[in-house]
Design a protein around this motif. Structure first.
Motif, PDB file in Angstrom:
ATOM      1  N   GLU A 125      37.238  50.290  29.469  1.00  0.00           N
ATOM      2  CA  GLU A 125      36.262  50.735  30.452  1.00  0.00           C
ATOM      3  C   GLU A 125      36.232  48.716  30.364  1.00  0.00           C
ATOM      4  N   GLU A 126      35.515  47.636  29.810  1.00  0.00           N
ATOM      5  CA  GLU A 126      35.151  46.166  29.681  1.00  0.00           C
ATOM      6  C   GLU A 126      36.501  45.959  30.287  1.00  0.00           C
ATOM      7  N   ASP A 127      37.750  45.560  29.522  1.00  0.00           N
ATOM      8  CA  ASP A 127      38.398  45.071  30.496  1.00  0.00           C
ATOM      9  C   ASP A 127      38.611  45.521  32.210  1.00  0.00           C
ATOM     10  N   ALA A 128      39.117  46.987  31.596  1.00  0.00           N
ATOM     11  CA  ALA A 128      38.738  47.807  33.504  1.00  0.00           C
ATOM     12  C   ALA A 128      38.295  46.609  34.390  1.00  0.00           C
ATOM     13  N   GLN A 129      36.903  46.678  33.944  1.00  0.00           N
ATOM     14  CA  GLN A 129      35.905  45.727  34.979  1.00  0.00           C
ATOM     15  C   GLN A 129      36.194  44.345  35.092  1.00  0.00           C
ATOM     16  N   VAL A 130      37.027  43.764  33.935  1.00  0.00           N
ATOM     17  CA  VAL A 130      37.119  42.273  34.082  1.00  0.00           C
ATOM     18  C   VAL A 130      38.299  42.116  34.922  1.00  0.00           C
ATOM     19  N   MET A 131      39.488  42.807  34.625  1.00  0.00           N
ATOM     20  CA  MET A 131      40.224  42.830  35.792  1.00  0.00           C
ATOM     21  C   MET A 131      40.415  43.001  37.065  1.00  0.00           C
ATOM     22  N   GLU A 132      39.088  44.273  37.371  1.00  0.00           N
ATOM     23  CA  GLU A 132      39.469  44.293  38.921  1.00  0.00           C
ATOM     24  C   GLU A 132      38.207  43.242  38.907  1.00  0.00           C
ATOM     25  N   LEU A 133      37.987  42.794  38.478  1.00  0.00           N
ATOM     26  CA  LEU A 133      36.728  41.448  39.134  1.00  0.00           C
ATOM     27  C   LEU A 133      37.919  40.339  39.677  1.00  0.00           C
ATOM     28  N   ARG A 134      39.076  39.996  38.561  1.00  0.00           N
ATOM     29  CA  ARG A 134      39.575  39.063  38.955  1.00  0.00           C
ATOM     30  C   ARG A 134      40.987  39.215  39.777  1.00  0.00           C
ATOM     31  N   GLU A 135      41.269  40.937  40.100  1.00  0.00           N
ATOM     32  CA  GLU A 135      42.233  41.207  40.761  1.00  0.00           C
ATOM     33  C   GLU A 135      41.359  40.835  42.329  1.00  0.00           C
ATOM     34  N   SER A 136      39.580  41.557  42.109  1.00  0.00           N
ATOM     35  CA  SER A 136      39.396  40.983  43.985  1.00  0.00           C
ATOM     36  C   SER A 136      38.967  40.003  44.311  1.00  0.00           C
ATOM     37  N   GLU A 137      38.727  38.807  42.860  1.00  0.00           N
ATOM     38  CA  GLU A 137      39.004  37.189  43.774  1.00  0.00           C
ATOM     39  C   GLU A 137      40.371  36.638  44.523  1.00  0.00           C
ATOM     40  N   ILE A 138      41.473  37.130  43.539  1.00  0.00           N
ATOM     41  CA  ILE A 138      42.421  36.843  43.732  1.00  0.00           C
ATOM     42  C   ILE A 138      42.717  37.512  45.096  1.00  0.00           C
TER      43      ILE A 138
END
Length: 148
Positions: A125-138
């Motif tokens: 879950e924590e990795d998913a949140q970090v990855m989703e935030l990165r995707e959203s920024e990009i």
């Protein structure tokens, strides 16, 4: 800083090939991938039908269904080398369900796959949140709405 990218863009046999080719102009695919890269890369993007997508997912992930994107990552340093396989019918269906343009959904899945190729994952879950935030920024830098 944008990194060097060697891109091979391939289209398998598709029922509605012109629609998918129009959503994926080479210069845009390259731009989307470059924004997701943290180092130079050699990436093959292949757009496939349901049959090919399902066979690859079954053979390599032991999951007997077609999924939106499969990432085959080979090296991360000094150059990222990977194959990103996107299943056109699945991408099209999801785009409709999510109220997105086909192009916006392809852009998101290419960013998502490029991050996987660089070692990002979303199993926890924590990795998913970090990855989703990165995707959203990009995606925001590329001018797209938050994909989530």
């Amino acid at each position: 800083m944008l990194h060097e990218l060697t891109l091979s863009l391939q289209f398998g046999t598709l029922a509605d090939a012109p629609t998918h080719r129009a959503a994926l102009p080479r210069h845009k695919v390259a731009r989307w991938l470059r924004h997701a890269l943290q180092s130079d890369a050699e990436i093959t993007v292949r757009i496939v039908d349901t049959e090919e997508g399902q066979a690859l997912n079954r053979d390599y992930r032991k999951k007997d269904y077609a999924t939106n994107v499969l990432t085959f990552d080979y090296t991360q340093e000094p150059t990222v080398t990977a194959d990103l396989v996107l299943c056109a019918p699945v991408v099209e269906k999801e785009a409709k369900e999510q109220g997105k343009t086909l192009q916006a959904h392809y852009a998101h899945l290419l960013v998502h796959g490029a991050l996987h190729a660089q070692g990002w994952d979303h199993d926890e879950e924590e990795d998913a949140q970090v990855m989703e935030l990165r995707e959203s920024e990009i995606m925001a830098r590329l001018g797209f709405a938050n994909p989530y």
